[in-house]
Design a protein around this motif. Structure first.
Motif, PDB file in Angstrom:
ATOM      1  N   ASP A   1       4.225   0.528   2.126  1.00  0.00           N
ATOM      2  CA  ASP A   1       4.118  -0.468   3.184  1.00  0.00           C
ATOM      3  C   ASP A   1       3.828  -1.805   2.520  1.00  0.00           C
ATOM      4  O   ASP A   1       2.726  -2.027   2.010  1.00  0.00           O
ATOM      5  CB  ASP A   1       2.986  -0.117   4.154  1.00  0.00           C
TER       6      ASP A   1
ATOM      7  N   GLU B   1      -8.263  -1.955  -8.071  1.00  0.00           N
ATOM      8  CA  GLU B   1      -8.393  -2.231  -6.624  1.00  0.00           C
ATOM      9  C   GLU B   1      -8.657  -0.952  -5.880  1.00  0.00           C
ATOM     10  O   GLU B   1      -8.304   0.099  -6.212  1.00  0.00           O
ATOM     11  CB  GLU B   1      -7.123  -2.894  -6.084  1.00  0.00           C
TER      12      GLU B   1
ATOM     13  N   ARG C   1      -2.237   7.307  -5.403  1.00  0.00           N
ATOM     14  CA  ARG C   1      -3.021   7.870  -4.299  1.00  0.00           C
ATOM     15  C   ARG C   1      -2.609   7.189  -3.006  1.00  0.00           C
ATOM     16  O   ARG C   1      -2.353   5.982  -2.986  1.00  0.00           O
ATOM     17  CB  ARG C   1      -4.509   7.727  -4.535  1.00  0.00           C
ATOM     18  N   PRO C   2      -2.526   7.964  -1.926  1.00  0.00           N
ATOM     19  CA  PRO C   2      -2.240   7.342  -0.631  1.00  0.00           C
ATOM     20  C   PRO C   2      -3.297   6.285  -0.322  1.00  0.00           C
ATOM     21  O   PRO C   2      -4.470   6.430  -0.674  1.00  0.00           O
ATOM     22  CB  PRO C   2      -2.328   8.516   0.351  1.00  0.00           C
ATOM     23  N   ASP C   3      -2.883   5.220   0.289  1.00  0.00           N
ATOM     24  CA  ASP C   3      -3.716   4.059   0.616  1.00  0.00           C
ATOM     25  C   ASP C   3      -4.076   3.227  -0.611  1.00  0.00           C
ATOM     26  O   ASP C   3      -4.859   2.290  -0.509  1.00  0.00           O
ATOM     27  CB  ASP C   3      -4.991   4.441   1.375  1.00  0.00           C
ATOM     28  N   GLY C   4      -3.505   3.554  -1.766  1.00  0.00           N
ATOM     29  CA  GLY C   4      -3.746   2.759  -2.970  1.00  0.00           C
ATOM     30  C   GLY C   4      -2.816   1.561  -3.029  1.00  0.00           C
ATOM     31  O   GLY C   4      -1.675   1.606  -2.561  1.00  0.00           O
ATOM     32  N   ARG C   5      -3.280   0.470  -3.602  1.00  0.00           N
ATOM     33  CA  ARG C   5      -2.468  -0.734  -3.768  1.00  0.00           C
ATOM     34  C   ARG C   5      -1.427  -0.497  -4.860  1.00  0.00           C
ATOM     35  O   ARG C   5      -1.716   0.144  -5.881  1.00  0.00           O
ATOM     36  CB  ARG C   5      -3.338  -1.932  -4.156  1.00  0.00           C
TER      37      ARG C   5
ATOM     38  N   TYR D   1       1.886   4.555   1.172  1.00  0.00           N
ATOM     39  CA  TYR D   1       1.635   5.316   2.394  1.00  0.00           C
ATOM     40  C   TYR D   1       1.536   6.810   2.071  1.00  0.00           C
ATOM     41  O   TYR D   1       0.585   7.478   2.450  1.00  0.00           O
ATOM     42  CB  TYR D   1       2.754   5.034   3.400  1.00  0.00           C
ATOM     43  N   THR D   2       2.530   7.337   1.369  1.00  0.00           N
ATOM     44  CA  THR D   2       2.542   8.729   0.946  1.00  0.00           C
ATOM     45  C   THR D   2       3.510   8.873  -0.210  1.00  0.00           C
ATOM     46  O   THR D   2       4.359   8.012  -0.427  1.00  0.00           O
ATOM     47  CB  THR D   2       2.939   9.668   2.112  1.00  0.00           C
TER      48      THR D   2
ATOM     49  N   ASP E   1       3.120  -5.825   2.033  1.00  0.00           N
ATOM     50  CA  ASP E   1       2.070  -6.626   2.665  1.00  0.00           C
ATOM     51  C   ASP E   1       2.518  -7.339   3.940  1.00  0.00           C
ATOM     52  O   ASP E   1       1.678  -7.793   4.704  1.00  0.00           O
ATOM     53  CB  ASP E   1       1.484  -7.635   1.670  1.00  0.00           C
TER      54      ASP E   1
ATOM     55  N   VAL F   1       0.852  -1.183   0.000  1.00  0.00           N
ATOM     56  CA  VAL F   1       0.000   0.000   0.000  1.00  0.00           C
ATOM     57  C   VAL F   1       0.892   1.239   0.000  1.00  0.00           C
ATOM     58  O   VAL F   1       1.860   1.311   0.766  1.00  0.00           O
ATOM     59  CB  VAL F   1      -0.914   0.007   1.250  1.00  0.00           C
TER      60      VAL F   1
ATOM     61  N   ARG G   1       8.307  -1.222   5.528  1.00  0.00           N
ATOM     62  CA  ARG G   1       8.127   0.041   4.801  1.00  0.00           C
ATOM     63  C   ARG G   1       9.419   0.376   4.067  1.00  0.00           C
ATOM     64  O   ARG G   1      10.504   0.266   4.622  1.00  0.00           O
ATOM     65  CB  ARG G   1       7.768   1.171   5.756  1.00  0.00           C
TER      66      ARG G   1
END
Length: 130
Positions: free
Chosen positions: A89, A130, A108-112, A70-71, A91, A68, A95
């Motif tokens: 981050d 996703e 995008r942040p929080d994007g896979r 993070y930023t 799986d 994912v 990090r």
């Protein structure tokens, strides 16, 4: 008998064995990690000691190819266009700071994201759908 006033100095131990983070595994090219048999921590890179507990009971492992975002940020330097960098981050909770390559799917942040390779270079791209 006179007591010594000299401090005992411990020897330094380099924790990274190599700067190369991309390795070949049976499942294909993956980021190289180290798993600690002492405390169970996993970290990026080939280590000779655990960064958490300093145990030498460590082994080389393949890290996940997905995670994912993070930023991230876009750096505008030189004439090659912007360079995207971000923290991913993986799986398994590790990090890492990584190059990012944009596709038709926006970052995008929080994007896979998924690991990609180009020779010795590695990067992450957004996972579509996703």
């Amino acid at each position: 008998m006179t007591a010594s006033t000299e401090a005992t100095v411990s020897a330094t131990v380099a924790d990274l064995e190599s700067d190369g983070l991309l390795g070949e595994f049976p499942e294909g090219p993956r980021l190289v990690g180290t798993a600690c048999g002492g405390c169970g921590a996993t970290m990026i890179g080939t280590r000779v000691v655990c960064s958490t507990c300093v145990s030498r009971d460590v082994s080389r492992v393949a890290l996940p190819t997905t995670g994912v975002l993070y930023t991230f940020t876009r750096l505008h330097v030189g004439g090659d266009g912007p360079r995207s960098l971000g923290y991913v981050d993986l799986d398994n909770g590790v990090r890492t700071l990584a190059d990012l390559r944009e596709t038709s799917e926006p970052l995008r942040p929080d994007g896979r994201v998924r690991l990609g390779t180009d020779g010795d270079a590695w990067y992450f791209t957004p996972v579509t759908g996703e």
